[in-house]
Design a protein around this motif. Structure first.
Motif, PDB file in Angstrom:
ATOM      1  N   TRP A  89       2.921 -51.214   9.469  1.00  0.00           N
ATOM      2  CA  TRP A  89       2.462 -50.828   8.366  1.00  0.00           C
ATOM      3  C   TRP A  89       3.544 -49.436   8.174  1.00  0.00           C
ATOM      4  N   LEU A  90       4.748 -49.377   9.005  1.00  0.00           N
ATOM      5  CA  LEU A  90       5.584 -48.338   9.011  1.00  0.00           C
ATOM      6  C   LEU A  90       6.395 -48.428   7.669  1.00  0.00           C
ATOM      7  N   PRO A  91       6.602 -49.504   7.165  1.00  0.00           N
ATOM      8  CA  PRO A  91       7.319 -49.494   5.839  1.00  0.00           C
ATOM      9  C   PRO A  91       6.444 -48.818   4.943  1.00  0.00           C
ATOM     10  N   PHE A  92       5.120 -48.606   4.876  1.00  0.00           N
ATOM     11  CA  PHE A  92       4.193 -48.160   4.015  1.00  0.00           C
ATOM     12  C   PHE A  92       4.073 -46.442   4.521  1.00  0.00           C
ATOM     13  N   VAL A  93       4.143 -46.249   5.693  1.00  0.00           N
ATOM     14  CA  VAL A  93       3.627 -45.103   6.181  1.00  0.00           C
ATOM     15  C   VAL A  93       4.630 -43.917   5.603  1.00  0.00           C
ATOM     16  N   VAL A  94       6.017 -44.394   5.506  1.00  0.00           N
ATOM     17  CA  VAL A  94       7.084 -43.384   5.292  1.00  0.00           C
ATOM     18  C   VAL A  94       7.002 -42.764   3.695  1.00  0.00           C
ATOM     19  N   TRP A  95       6.133 -43.719   3.075  1.00  0.00           N
ATOM     20  CA  TRP A  95       5.848 -43.205   1.558  1.00  0.00           C
ATOM     21  C   TRP A  95       4.604 -42.629   1.468  1.00  0.00           C
ATOM     22  N   LEU A  96       3.454 -42.918   2.333  1.00  0.00           N
ATOM     23  CA  LEU A  96       2.449 -42.077   2.456  1.00  0.00           C
ATOM     24  C   LEU A  96       2.673 -40.503   2.629  1.00  0.00           C
ATOM     25  N   LEU A  97       3.854 -40.213   3.411  1.00  0.00           N
ATOM     26  CA  LEU A  97       3.981 -38.923   3.868  1.00  0.00           C
ATOM     27  C   LEU A  97       4.807 -38.218   2.786  1.00  0.00           C
ATOM     28  N   ALA A  98       4.943 -38.801   1.760  1.00  0.00           N
ATOM     29  CA  ALA A  98       5.609 -38.008   0.671  1.00  0.00           C
ATOM     30  C   ALA A  98       4.679 -37.091  -0.030  1.00  0.00           C
ATOM     31  N   ALA A  99       3.226 -37.123   0.549  1.00  0.00           N
ATOM     32  CA  ALA A  99       2.331 -36.459   0.337  1.00  0.00           C
ATOM     33  C   ALA A  99       2.370 -35.043   0.775  1.00  0.00           C
ATOM     34  N   LEU A 118      -7.187 -47.988  10.801  1.00  0.00           N
ATOM     35  CA  LEU A 118      -6.935 -46.576  10.045  1.00  0.00           C
ATOM     36  C   LEU A 118      -6.723 -45.756  11.112  1.00  0.00           C
ATOM     37  N   ALA A 119      -7.302 -45.749  12.347  1.00  0.00           N
ATOM     38  CA  ALA A 119      -7.253 -44.981  13.388  1.00  0.00           C
ATOM     39  C   ALA A 119      -5.651 -44.993  14.003  1.00  0.00           C
ATOM     40  N   ALA A 120      -5.240 -46.321  13.928  1.00  0.00           N
ATOM     41  CA  ALA A 120      -3.928 -46.576  14.590  1.00  0.00           C
ATOM     42  C   ALA A 120      -2.726 -46.055  13.475  1.00  0.00           C
ATOM     43  N   LEU A 121      -3.051 -46.142  12.005  1.00  0.00           N
ATOM     44  CA  LEU A 121      -2.426 -45.631  11.244  1.00  0.00           C
ATOM     45  C   LEU A 121      -2.197 -44.227  11.331  1.00  0.00           C
ATOM     46  N   LEU A 122      -3.061 -43.227  11.586  1.00  0.00           N
ATOM     47  CA  LEU A 122      -3.213 -42.005  12.056  1.00  0.00           C
ATOM     48  C   LEU A 122      -2.299 -41.736  12.934  1.00  0.00           C
ATOM     49  N   LEU A 123      -2.164 -42.470  13.978  1.00  0.00           N
ATOM     50  CA  LEU A 123      -1.296 -42.184  15.134  1.00  0.00           C
ATOM     51  C   LEU A 123       0.050 -42.154  14.902  1.00  0.00           C
ATOM     52  N   SER A 124       0.419 -43.140  13.903  1.00  0.00           N
ATOM     53  CA  SER A 124       1.531 -43.761  13.387  1.00  0.00           C
ATOM     54  C   SER A 124       2.182 -42.793  12.335  1.00  0.00           C
ATOM     55  N   ALA A 125       1.237 -42.109  11.315  1.00  0.00           N
ATOM     56  CA  ALA A 125       1.784 -41.201  10.493  1.00  0.00           C
ATOM     57  C   ALA A 125       1.608 -39.892  10.850  1.00  0.00           C
ATOM     58  N   GLY A 126       0.416 -39.551  11.884  1.00  0.00           N
ATOM     59  CA  GLY A 126       0.391 -38.397  12.352  1.00  0.00           C
ATOM     60  C   GLY A 126      -0.899 -37.556  11.574  1.00  0.00           C
ATOM     61  N   PRO A 127      -1.236 -36.585  12.306  1.00  0.00           N
ATOM     62  CA  PRO A 127      -2.524 -35.799  11.584  1.00  0.00           C
ATOM     63  C   PRO A 127      -2.161 -35.050  10.547  1.00  0.00           C
ATOM     64  N   VAL A 128      -1.262 -34.859   9.987  1.00  0.00           N
ATOM     65  CA  VAL A 128      -0.988 -34.426   8.611  1.00  0.00           C
ATOM     66  C   VAL A 128      -1.054 -35.276   7.589  1.00  0.00           C
ATOM     67  N   LEU A 129      -1.413 -36.576   7.696  1.00  0.00           N
ATOM     68  CA  LEU A 129      -1.501 -37.379   6.783  1.00  0.00           C
ATOM     69  C   LEU A 129      -3.002 -36.992   6.000  1.00  0.00           C
ATOM     70  N   GLY A 130      -3.973 -36.911   6.547  1.00  0.00           N
ATOM     71  CA  GLY A 130      -5.287 -36.804   5.885  1.00  0.00           C
ATOM     72  C   GLY A 130      -5.135 -35.626   5.236  1.00  0.00           C
ATOM     73  N   PRO A 131      -4.739 -34.252   5.446  1.00  0.00           N
ATOM     74  CA  PRO A 131      -4.592 -33.148   4.567  1.00  0.00           C
ATOM     75  C   PRO A 131      -3.535 -33.343   3.542  1.00  0.00           C
ATOM     76  N   ALA A 132      -2.569 -33.904   3.829  1.00  0.00           N
ATOM     77  CA  ALA A 132      -1.579 -34.078   2.821  1.00  0.00           C
ATOM     78  C   ALA A 132      -2.168 -34.917   1.640  1.00  0.00           C
ATOM     79  N   LEU A 133      -2.629 -35.980   1.937  1.00  0.00           N
ATOM     80  CA  LEU A 133      -3.566 -36.907   0.714  1.00  0.00           C
ATOM     81  C   LEU A 133      -4.582 -36.064   0.299  1.00  0.00           C
ATOM     82  N   ARG A 134      -5.387 -35.331   0.991  1.00  0.00           N
ATOM     83  CA  ARG A 134      -6.362 -34.539   0.440  1.00  0.00           C
ATOM     84  C   ARG A 134      -5.925 -33.511  -0.850  1.00  0.00           C
ATOM     85  N   ARG A 135      -4.728 -32.840  -0.289  1.00  0.00           N
ATOM     86  CA  ARG A 135      -4.205 -31.935  -1.333  1.00  0.00           C
ATOM     87  C   ARG A 135      -3.485 -32.613  -2.427  1.00  0.00           C
ATOM     88  N   THR A 136      -2.836 -33.757  -2.351  1.00  0.00           N
ATOM     89  CA  THR A 136      -2.437 -34.491  -3.282  1.00  0.00           C
ATOM     90  C   THR A 136      -3.304 -34.970  -4.382  1.00  0.00           C
TER      91      THR A 136
END
Length: 470
Positions: free
Chosen positions: A429-439, A349-367
């Motif tokens: 997990w890049l094919p899934f990261v780009v859809w996580l970022l829709a948040a 999950l830490a590696a995922l954060l570096l791939s998706a970027g720090p915006v991932l957590g706040p974006a998912l929280r707001r979603t």
């Protein structure tokens, strides 16, 4: 068209653009997770535990460096953060997608060139473990497909190399076909990976717009351009996989059964690029459920497309399910037998954060907050008799900016818990990261520039402090 619920219901505190305590808490959690993964990784590596990742949680080595791609990457980032971000909100749709794709190509190439032309591009796909190593030996494609499964297990005279053995034959076929049309060799293959991987900047916004979230599509696009995962898109086979999956889902979202059939064909081929893409089914079902027209017809057409591609591979001698059975055995013939699940199940999950970027957590929280508010505001589901339809209708009403990140998060969780993704998930997990970022559609527009800057800095730090390995 239906609009994303996020953009209608931003909490009052968020409309001001002032820092939100919840976002800061999530960022702190992200930082703690990353720090723990790095520190524990260092300790385990010093103790000789078989992490097989010198810079755990990333599959990389510590090597601070710079290159002539450095100023190019900074310039691309500044262009997106400045006029690019403003233009994305008002530009005509066609030119926006075209310029977005070109900017993503420039960003990915610039990051790759931090390592130099040779190390960053031309030699990325030529090591013994990569697909190009096997391309010269494929002189008869039907014969290769018929005997593919027999060569998956290791410690045989004719065993496939690591990446070829770990994937269905579609992955190898991509590079065989490139070679057949005159695009053989490391440089051409790497550039093709970059060009295809960058198409997610088109496919994801097209999907969101087709599903009724046009404003969200514009908001997400700059974040896809400055994706930290571009460090691994340039260049690896996973860039092709990411582009193919995103294109297939975009076709499913577009109106008309022919588009759904084409999407099924593309996703059917994606299933033969990676065994893990059976999980893409969750995203595909989500897209089909969100379509505003003829969902059943689209489902039938998409299923026909996937079945046709699968039947073609079966007729050629390759059976996906048999290959998967061998791959599980091959997986534990290698580093997976040493890599401790107890570390990687959370360090991934830490590696995922570096791939998706720090915006991932706040974006998912707001979603999650917006989804909960929308769900409660809709009132009771209904009677028991109409309960199923009430629940499904309520879920679909949450829209693509909730359901697509949710589906991607479930897919990532399943992949992580399976134990078949121990390490290297920053690219896998890049094919899934780009859809996580829709948040990110739920972030206040006034904060976008700050978050984009954080995304760019993350990519630049990773690329300049580490020598990543595909």
């Amino acid at each position: 068209m239906r609009s994303a619920p996020t953009l209608r219901r931003a909490p009052a505190a968020d409309r001001t653009g002032s820092p939100h305590r919840g976002d800061l808490v999530v960022v702190a959690v992200e930082a703690a997770l990353l720090a723990a993964a790095v520190v524990v990784g260092l300790v385990l590596n010093r103790r000789g535990v078989g992490l097989h990742a010198d810079a755990a949680p990333l599959y990389a080595t510590w090597r601070p460096h710079a290159g002539w791609g450095t100023p190019l990457a900074v310039l691309v980032a500044l262009a997106v953060l400045g006029p690019g971000l403003r233009w994305a909100r008002t530009a005509r749709w066609g030119p926006l997608l075209a310029v977005g794709w070109l900017a993503a190509v420039a960003w990915t190439l610039a990051l790759a060139l931090v390592d130099g032309w040779t190390a960053g591009l031309t030699r990325r796909l030529t090591p013994q473990a990569e697909y190009l190593h096997e391309v010269p030996g494929v002189t008869d494609v039907p014969r290769m497909l018929a005997g593919f499964t027999d060569r998956i297990l290791d410690f045989q005279p004719d065993s496939w190399s690591t990446h070829t053995a770990g994937h269905p034959p579609g992955a190898l076929l991509v590079f065989v076909w490139l070679d057949r049309v005159g695009l053989g060799g490391g440089a051409a293959a790497a550039l093709c990976c970059v060009l295809v991987g960058a198409t997610v900047v088109v496919s994801v916004p097209v999907t969101l717009r087709a599903l009724g979230a046009a404003d969200a599509a514009r908001a997400v696009l700059p974040f896809l351009v400055l994706l930290p995962g571009a460090v691994w898109l340039g260049a690896s086979g996973d860039a092709v996989f990411t582009g193919v999956v995103a294109a297939g889902l975009a076709l499913l979202a577009v109106r008309g059964p022919l588009a759904a059939l084409a999407g099924g064909l593309v996703l059917g081929f994606a299933l033969h690029l990676s065994y893990g893409f059976v999980l893409v089914g969750a995203l595909a079902v989500t897209v089909l459920a969100l379509r505003p027209d003829r969902r059943r017809a689209a489902l039938v057409a998409a299923t026909a497309g996937v079945s046709a591609v699968t039947a073609l591979f079966v007729f050629s001698g390759f059976r996906w399910w048999e290959g998967y059975d061998r791959v599980v055995e091959r997986y534990y013939q290698g580093w997976a037998a040493d890599r401790p699940y107890a570390y990687w199940v959370w360090a991934n999950l830490a590696a995922l954060l570096l791939s998706a970027g720090p915006v991932l957590g706040p974006a998912l929280r707001r979603t999650a907050v917006a989804a909960r508010a929308a769900w409660l505001a809709a009132g009771p589901v209904g009677t028991r008799r109409s309960g199923w339809r009430g629940w499904t209708g309520r879920l679909v009403g949450l829209g693509p900016t909730v359901l697509l990140p949710a589906a991607a998060a479930l897919v990532v969780a399943a992949a992580d818990l399976s134990g078949m993704s121990k390490a290297e998930v920053e690219r896998i997990w890049l094919p899934f990261v780009v859809w996580l970022l829709a948040a990110v559609a739920y972030l206040p527009p006034s904060t976008h520039r700050r978050w984009l800057a954080a995304q760019a800095v993350t990519a630049l730090l990773v690329n300049h402090l580490l020598r990543t390995v595909s």
